[in-house]
Write a protein that holds these residues in place. Sequence first.
Motif, PDB file in Angstrom:
ATOM      1  N   GLY A  47    -129.909-102.078 -32.142  1.00 63.04           N
ATOM      2  CA  GLY A  47    -128.800-101.280 -32.651  1.00 63.04           C
ATOM      3  C   GLY A  47    -129.170 -99.887 -33.098  1.00 63.04           C
ATOM      4  O   GLY A  47    -128.327 -99.138 -33.564  1.00 63.04           O
ATOM      5  N   GLU A  48    -130.448 -99.533 -32.949  1.00 61.58           N
ATOM      6  CA  GLU A  48    -130.904 -98.272 -33.527  1.00 61.58           C
ATOM      7  C   GLU A  48    -130.783 -97.078 -32.586  1.00 61.58           C
ATOM      8  O   GLU A  48    -130.826 -95.942 -33.043  1.00 61.58           O
ATOM      9  N   GLY A  50    -128.655 -96.777 -29.381  1.00 65.76           N
ATOM     10  CA  GLY A  50    -127.413 -96.504 -28.645  1.00 65.76           C
ATOM     11  C   GLY A  50    -127.575 -96.403 -27.140  1.00 65.76           C
ATOM     12  O   GLY A  50    -126.593 -96.167 -26.433  1.00 65.76           O
ATOM     13  N   THR A  53    -125.204 -98.527 -24.912  1.00 65.21           N
ATOM     14  CA  THR A  53    -123.759 -98.447 -25.153  1.00 65.21           C
ATOM     15  C   THR A  53    -122.953 -98.622 -23.864  1.00 65.21           C
ATOM     16  O   THR A  53    -123.202 -97.958 -22.863  1.00 65.21           O
ATOM     17  N   ASN A  59    -113.727 -99.272 -26.142  1.00 63.76           N
ATOM     18  CA  ASN A  59    -114.491 -99.057 -27.373  1.00 63.76           C
ATOM     19  C   ASN A  59    -115.987 -98.944 -27.089  1.00 63.76           C
ATOM     20  O   ASN A  59    -116.535 -99.823 -26.423  1.00 63.76           O
ATOM     21  N   PRO A  60    -116.680 -97.931 -27.604  1.00 64.46           N
ATOM     22  CA  PRO A  60    -118.129 -97.901 -27.378  1.00 64.46           C
ATOM     23  C   PRO A  60    -118.833 -98.973 -28.214  1.00 64.46           C
ATOM     24  O   PRO A  60    -118.680 -99.021 -29.431  1.00 64.46           O
ATOM     25  N   VAL A  61    -119.577 -99.813 -27.540  1.00 61.37           N
ATOM     26  CA  VAL A  61    -120.166-100.994 -28.161  1.00 61.37           C
ATOM     27  C   VAL A  61    -121.628-101.102 -27.732  1.00 61.37           C
ATOM     28  O   VAL A  61    -121.973-100.735 -26.613  1.00 61.37           O
ATOM     29  N   LEU A  62    -122.476-101.594 -28.618  1.00 62.51           N
ATOM     30  CA  LEU A  62    -123.887-101.779 -28.291  1.00 62.51           C
ATOM     31  C   LEU A  62    -124.046-103.107 -27.548  1.00 62.51           C
ATOM     32  O   LEU A  62    -123.862-104.176 -28.131  1.00 62.51           O
ATOM     33  N   THR A 115    -120.613 -93.181 -24.460  1.00 60.92           N
ATOM     34  CA  THR A 115    -120.096 -92.850 -25.789  1.00 60.92           C
ATOM     35  C   THR A 115    -119.216 -91.604 -25.709  1.00 60.92           C
ATOM     36  O   THR A 115    -118.154 -91.533 -26.329  1.00 60.92           O
ATOM     37  N   GLU A 122    -110.308 -90.514 -26.810  1.00 61.04           N
ATOM     38  CA  GLU A 122    -109.636 -90.491 -28.111  1.00 61.04           C
ATOM     39  C   GLU A 122    -109.288 -89.079 -28.550  1.00 61.04           C
ATOM     40  O   GLU A 122    -108.306 -88.846 -29.241  1.00 61.04           O
ATOM     41  N   GLN A 133    -120.927 -85.919 -34.303  1.00 58.39           N
ATOM     42  CA  GLN A 133    -120.634 -87.137 -35.070  1.00 58.39           C
ATOM     43  C   GLN A 133    -120.499 -88.342 -34.142  1.00 58.39           C
ATOM     44  O   GLN A 133    -121.021 -89.415 -34.412  1.00 58.39           O
ATOM     45  N   ALA A 134    -119.766 -88.147 -33.039  1.00 59.66           N
ATOM     46  CA  ALA A 134    -119.517 -89.270 -32.125  1.00 59.66           C
ATOM     47  C   ALA A 134    -120.816 -89.766 -31.497  1.00 59.66           C
ATOM     48  O   ALA A 134    -120.970 -90.951 -31.220  1.00 59.66           O
ATOM     49  N   ALA A 136    -123.771 -89.638 -32.907  1.00 62.77           N
ATOM     50  CA  ALA A 136    -124.796 -89.815 -33.948  1.00 62.77           C
ATOM     51  C   ALA A 136    -125.590 -91.108 -33.782  1.00 62.77           C
ATOM     52  O   ALA A 136    -126.721 -91.210 -34.238  1.00 62.77           O
ATOM     53  N   GLY A 137    -125.015 -92.095 -33.104  1.00 62.96           N
ATOM     54  CA  GLY A 137    -125.727 -93.363 -32.923  1.00 62.96           C
ATOM     55  C   GLY A 137    -126.508 -93.429 -31.622  1.00 62.96           C
ATOM     56  O   GLY A 137    -127.018 -94.482 -31.262  1.00 62.96           O
ATOM     57  N   ASN A 138    -126.584 -92.311 -30.911  1.00 67.49           N
ATOM     58  CA  ASN A 138    -127.312 -92.277 -29.642  1.00 67.49           C
ATOM     59  C   ASN A 138    -128.549 -91.413 -29.802  1.00 67.49           C
ATOM     60  O   ASN A 138    -128.462 -90.196 -29.947  1.00 67.49           O
TER      61      ASN A 138
ATOM     62  N   SER B 101    -124.320 -96.358 -37.558  1.00 67.21           N
ATOM     63  CA  SER B 101    -123.884 -95.340 -36.604  1.00 67.21           C
ATOM     64  C   SER B 101    -122.430 -95.617 -36.249  1.00 67.21           C
ATOM     65  O   SER B 101    -121.881 -96.649 -36.625  1.00 67.21           O
ATOM     66  N   PRO B 102    -121.781 -94.708 -35.487  1.00 69.40           N
ATOM     67  CA  PRO B 102    -120.392 -94.986 -35.098  1.00 69.40           C
ATOM     68  C   PRO B 102    -120.238 -96.350 -34.411  1.00 69.40           C
ATOM     69  O   PRO B 102    -119.287 -97.077 -34.699  1.00 69.40           O
ATOM     70  N   GLN B 103    -121.175 -96.699 -33.536  1.00 66.18           N
ATOM     71  CA  GLN B 103    -121.057 -97.990 -32.848  1.00 66.18           C
ATOM     72  C   GLN B 103    -121.166 -99.155 -33.836  1.00 66.18           C
ATOM     73  O   GLN B 103    -120.423-100.131 -33.755  1.00 66.18           O
ATOM     74  N   ILE B 104    -122.134 -99.051 -34.763  1.00 64.99           N
ATOM     75  CA  ILE B 104    -122.320-100.127 -35.752  1.00 64.99           C
ATOM     76  C   ILE B 104    -121.057-100.271 -36.602  1.00 64.99           C
ATOM     77  O   ILE B 104    -120.624-101.381 -36.911  1.00 64.99           O
ATOM     78  N   ARG B 106    -117.980 -99.564 -35.741  1.00 61.59           N
ATOM     79  CA  ARG B 106    -116.879-100.144 -34.966  1.00 61.59           C
ATOM     80  C   ARG B 106    -117.064-101.641 -34.784  1.00 61.59           C
ATOM     81  O   ARG B 106    -116.101-102.378 -34.638  1.00 61.59           O
ATOM     82  N   MET B 107    -118.306-102.082 -34.715  1.00 60.99           N
ATOM     83  CA  MET B 107    -118.582-103.504 -34.472  1.00 60.99           C
ATOM     84  C   MET B 107    -118.681-104.286 -35.772  1.00 60.99           C
ATOM     85  O   MET B 107    -118.202-105.415 -35.875  1.00 60.99           O
ATOM     86  N   THR B 234    -128.085 -89.427 -39.790  1.00 52.82           N
ATOM     87  CA  THR B 234    -127.184 -89.979 -38.782  1.00 52.82           C
ATOM     88  C   THR B 234    -127.120 -91.491 -38.804  1.00 52.82           C
ATOM     89  O   THR B 234    -126.100 -92.065 -38.460  1.00 52.82           O
ATOM     90  N   ILE B 235    -128.208 -92.159 -39.136  1.00 53.14           N
ATOM     91  CA  ILE B 235    -128.204 -93.614 -39.077  1.00 53.14           C
ATOM     92  C   ILE B 235    -129.389 -94.138 -39.873  1.00 53.14           C
ATOM     93  O   ILE B 235    -130.523 -94.016 -39.439  1.00 53.14           O
TER      94      ILE B 235
END
Lengths: 164, 324
Positions: A47-48, A50, A53, A59-62, A115, A122, A133-134, A136-138, B101-104, B106-107, B234-235
């Motif tokens: 999960g760290e 992205g 994804t 929906n963007p999901v891991l 992502t 959206e 921001q969008a 940020a998890g990648n 993060s955004p994905q975490i 959302r899930m 960020t995370i």
Amino acid sequence: MSGKVTRLVLTVDGQKYEVVARPDATLAAVLREDIGLTGTKVMCEGGECGSCTVLIDGNPVLSCLTLAVECQGRYIETIEGLADPISGELHPLQKEFVERSGMQCGICTPGMLMTAKALLAENPDPSEDDVRQALAGNLCRCGNYKRITECVLAAAKTMRGGER
Amino acid sequence: MGCSQHIDATSVTEAISILQSQGDKAVLVAGGTDLVGMLNNRLISPETLVNIKTIPGMDYIREYSGGLRIGALTRIRDIETSAIIREYFPVLAEAAVSVGSPQIRRMGTLGGNFCQEVRCWYYRRSPATGKTFTCYRKGGNVCYATSGDNRYHSVIGGKKCFAACPSDMAVALASLHAHATLAGASGTRSVPVEDFFIPLGNILKPGEMLTEVSIPALKPGSRQKFLKFRHRKTIDFALCSVASVLEVEAGVVADASLVLGGVAPFPYRAKAAEQVLKGQPLTEDLASEAGAAALRAARPLSLNAYKVTIGRVLVKRAILGVDM
Ligand SMILES: Cc1cc2nc3c(=O)[nH]c(=O)nc-3n(C[C@@H](O)[C@@H](O)[C@H](O)COP(=O)(O)OP(=O)(O)OC[C@H]3O[C@@H](n4cnc5c(N)ncnc54)[C@H](O)[C@@H]3O)c2cc1C
Ligand code: FES
Ligand code: FES
């Protein structure tokens, strides 16, 4: 590894696949190893980063933290389905990544693109900060964030019809 | 052995009865952001996975007489973006946006956020690496952090295990005096959020699950702040965090609720700091004094005294309502 297997039907990029998998198999593993769609990348399995994804019902999901059995009946989109399935024409996001060097080693790219696709669905007119921001998890271990952000903003503009 | 079944639970009663009949062979799966990582790293090997996302009516944010009820299956993102929460309980919205993060977000769900496992690197070491640390949490009789690398561990309240409570939501919800509702075969019980956590985990009994968190009504106009110090903005998990809810009347602190995260095995209520504040005119000096009091009980390990320094400053800033 022991354990029982079950039969699953998954819809990936509009196509149905029947696979046999363990109940604890992740979507990432099933996509890559059972279906053979290796475009989705797996870096950390935790999960760290992205990089894995995909979109589930938009929906963007891991996919490394998603159980494959729970994706039955859902609409899964991967990088393999991003270009036009018939003409093969690249998605505006892909075109910008090619033209503006949005990737260096390329490992983070499929996750970044998926992502970003969800973001633009959206919010078709994101600010630079919205994009950052969008995404940020990648994680991009090559540190190519600045160009990636530029690519997404440029693609957004093209998709809006080129205005502004 | 090995994982043999996945069940889509359709009611709390069903999920509980599976947990009761199968004991620790069954685990609940909510958003999976913590649990599936544990599976991937072979830290757990349950026989039955019980999906609770299929239980209807557990994903809600509902007002009740000035307070709020939040279902355990509510996504962190829905808490972060809720207009009611942003308006009346901003400390909770600020904590939510700081999660992963955004994905975490959302899930991940609220229930899973409370029940997630600690991030101690000895505990989390995957056996696939060829090495396992059989610590207290795994039934051993040692905490490897006490003599090892403990830079991310607790400075307050460690008992046997020194791993810090990883939940940001619990810190904010404790500052709002929220209660968690736990459902078991013999009915439900309600506990203050800060009492849900104990050094080796949480107070859920075998066969129990979390169904709801409820926030009591607050006097309007309270000053709320959540601050979180972490390596990567960020995370990342909190190295130290603070949630503060103050009632200030004519410049004087009428009531104060201060809870720290990342420093203890549970959300740590800084009672001494609350006492320092109550009844006093709110000044910068008073905020510094409260910061010092908040960490007075700290007994750092060899490598984590820096958390005390950070905590003092965070408490002071949260009280004064300034950003990091
Ligand atoms: C990269 C990364 C970064 C993260 N950063 C943060 C952070 O900054 N702050 C933070 O607070 N968290 C963080 N997390 C933890 C993240 O997993 C949680 O925030 C998330 O909310 C967990 O919810 P979930 O629904 O995915 O839980 P799951 O993974 O589904 O479940 C977690 C655990 O809780 C149990 N469980 C779930 N629901 C219930 C219930 N209703 N009753 C009883 N037991 C239940 C499960 O059996 C499991 O043991 C991070 C996680 C990752 C992977
Ligand atoms: S591989 Fe899934 S988040 Fe890194
Ligand atoms: S391009 Fe190498 S990780 Fe992003």
